[in-house]
Design an enzyme around this catalytic site. Structure first.
Site, mmCIF file in Angstrom:
data_model
loop_
_atom_site.group_PDB
_atom_site.id
_atom_site.type_symbol
_atom_site.label_atom_id
_atom_site.label_comp_id
_atom_site.label_asym_id
_atom_site.label_seq_id
_atom_site.Cartn_x
_atom_site.Cartn_y
_atom_site.Cartn_z
ATOM 1 N N SER A 68 1.155 -0.872 -0.231
ATOM 2 C CA SER A 68 0.284 0.022 -0.300
ATOM 3 C C SER A 68 1.041 1.141 -0.049
ATOM 4 O O SER A 68 0.476 2.462 -0.514
ATOM 5 C CB SER A 68 -0.722 0.079 1.224
ATOM 6 N N LYS A 71 0.443 3.385 -3.001
ATOM 7 C CA LYS A 71 -0.477 4.281 -2.909
ATOM 8 C C LYS A 71 -0.389 5.676 -2.807
ATOM 9 O O LYS A 71 -1.210 6.417 -3.777
ATOM 10 C CB LYS A 71 -1.815 3.762 -1.815
ATOM 11 N N TYR A 195 -3.766 -2.881 -9.747
ATOM 12 C CA TYR A 195 -3.622 -2.660 -8.786
ATOM 13 C C TYR A 195 -2.304 -3.237 -8.137
ATOM 14 O O TYR A 195 -2.141 -3.369 -7.377
ATOM 15 C CB TYR A 195 -5.518 -2.094 -7.847
ATOM 16 N N TYR A 243 -4.787 3.860 8.272
ATOM 17 C CA TYR A 243 -6.130 3.920 7.870
ATOM 18 C C TYR A 243 -6.778 3.806 9.619
ATOM 19 O O TYR A 243 -6.752 5.021 9.952
ATOM 20 C CB TYR A 243 -6.410 1.840 8.238
ATOM 21 N N VAL A 261 1.109 -3.416 3.857
ATOM 22 C CA VAL A 261 1.023 -5.304 4.599
ATOM 23 C C VAL A 261 2.444 -6.230 4.106
ATOM 24 O O VAL A 261 2.631 -6.721 4.937
ATOM 25 C CB VAL A 261 -0.472 -6.071 4.404
HETATM 26 O O1 DON Z 1 -5.165 -4.832 -1.271
HETATM 27 C C1 DON Z 1 -3.964 -5.201 -0.796
HETATM 28 O O2 DON Z 1 -4.707 -6.100 0.297
HETATM 29 C C2 DON Z 1 -3.027 -5.117 -0.908
HETATM 30 N N1 DON Z 1 -2.354 -5.813 -1.786
HETATM 31 C C3 DON Z 1 -2.501 -4.218 -0.112
HETATM 32 C C4 DON Z 1 -3.295 -3.376 1.363
HETATM 33 C C5 DON Z 1 -1.903 -2.992 2.162
HETATM 34 O O3 DON Z 1 -1.052 -2.500 1.958
HETATM 35 C C6 DON Z 1 -3.000 -2.247 3.598
HETATM 36 N N2 DON Z 1 -1.953 -1.486 4.472
HETATM 37 N N3 DON Z 1 -1.168 -2.095 5.598
#
Ligand code: DON
Length: 307
Positions: A68, A71, A195, A243, A261
């Site tokens: 993320s 983003k 994405y 978040y 993540v």
């Molecule tokens: O969309 C997802 O679930 C992952 N590719 C990215 C989520 C993420 O990194 C949330 N951050 N902490």
């Protein structure tokens, strides 16, 4: 008084040592099978001071999945493409919900709260993708990140992307929900394919710290977006970048940050530095546990804060 570079290096070495000795390193993300295999003992931190050599400690040249954190770069591209029209489709408020939550999307009729929760990031990617192919869009994103980092050796991990395509059921649910509200312009599999690949970009801490320099506003840092936009992106990182843990990060670190993540966090010290930290174990918000602790220590030792 600001720390000298040798003093700052000693702080980073201490942080890496403390992280190595820490018993509770958090829990590695296991909902993306390829990420579940990462060793929770990995740790790195890098500080890019524009115009000076990047300081680092730990595995700062080991690539990890930025997830993320990507983003932030897609948001910069989307704002460059459509400007403030992006806000017709995505909000700018903290969500107070988990990154992959669908609850607000239903209550708020398909307009995600902000560009960093998954629903908002899917809309942001969809905006960049409109009128282009996924290959062109991902090419533009890689060019942006490589130019920001001043390093062409930055790539996407196809296996991580495929791993998420195979298991990203919640993101498919979010994309279809967005589509049902007319807030997705491309087919869900095209937007999500883009994405998932964006999330699968791998960078080292040294590369990520350098790639964040354009957000410091320091003269001499790569100028990828206008100064006004630098301020806005930092504001969103501060209020929404972690978040439902964004308030906690602001309280403990006091700087704009964006987590992923994969255990990475990019943190901006406006006017001074860009910092990347990586520790794969996560806290209950899905943000790096030791990464947050490391940034808190760094902020305390340096006095860096926007407050
Ligand atoms: O969309 C997802 O679930 C992952 N590719 C990215 C989520 C993420 O990194 C949330 N951050 N902490």
């Amino acid at each position: 008084m600001p720390l000298s570079e040798p003093q700052l290096q000693r702080v980073l070495d201490d942080i890496a040592q403390t992280a190595a000795a820490s018993e509770d390193k958090g829990k590695v993300a296991d909902y993306i099978p390829d990420l579940a295999r990462i060793d929770p003992n990995r740790f790195a931190i890098a500080v890019a001071l524009p115009g000076k050599p990047t300081l680092h400690a730990g595995d700062a040249h080991a690539p990890f999945s930025i997830q993320s954190v990507s983003k932030v770069f897609t948001l910069a591209l989307a704002l460059g493409k459509v400007g403030d029209r992006l806000w017709n489709r995505v909000g700018r408020e903290p969500s107070g919900q988990a990154f992959d939550s669908i609850i607000q999307l239903e209550q708020e009729k398909g307009r995600p709260r902000n560009p960093f929760i998954n629903a908002g990031a899917i809309v942001t990617t969809d905006t960049v993708l409109e009128g282009a192919t996924p290959r062109e869009t991902l090419g533009a994103l890689l060019r942006f990140v490589r130019a920001a980092a001043g390093d062409d050796d930055i790539h996407m991990n196809e296996s991580v992307a495929q791993s998420e395509i195979a298991t990203g059921h919640r993101n498919f649910a979010l994309a279809h929900y967005l589509l049902s509200h007319g807030n997705l312009r491309n087919a869900p599999e095209l937007t999500l394919g883009t994405y998932f690949h964006q999330c699968a970009i791998e960078m080292t801490c040294a590369q990520l710290a350098k790639a964040g320099q354009f957000l410091t506003g320091v003269p001499g840092a790569p100028r990828m977006v206008s100064q006004n936009r630098v301020r806005r992106i930092n504001a969103l990182m501060m209020t929404c970048g972690h978040y439902d843990g964004s308030g906690e990060y602001a309280y403990r670190v006091g700087l704009p940050g964006k987590s992923g993540v994969g255990g990475g966090i990019l943190t901006i010290v406006p006017g001074i530095a860009s910092v990347a930290v990586w520790s794969p174990g996560l806290d209950h918000y899905g943000n790096s546990k030791l990464g947050t602790q490391a940034m808190q220590t760094l902020a305390e030792k340096t006095g860096w804060s926007v407050f």
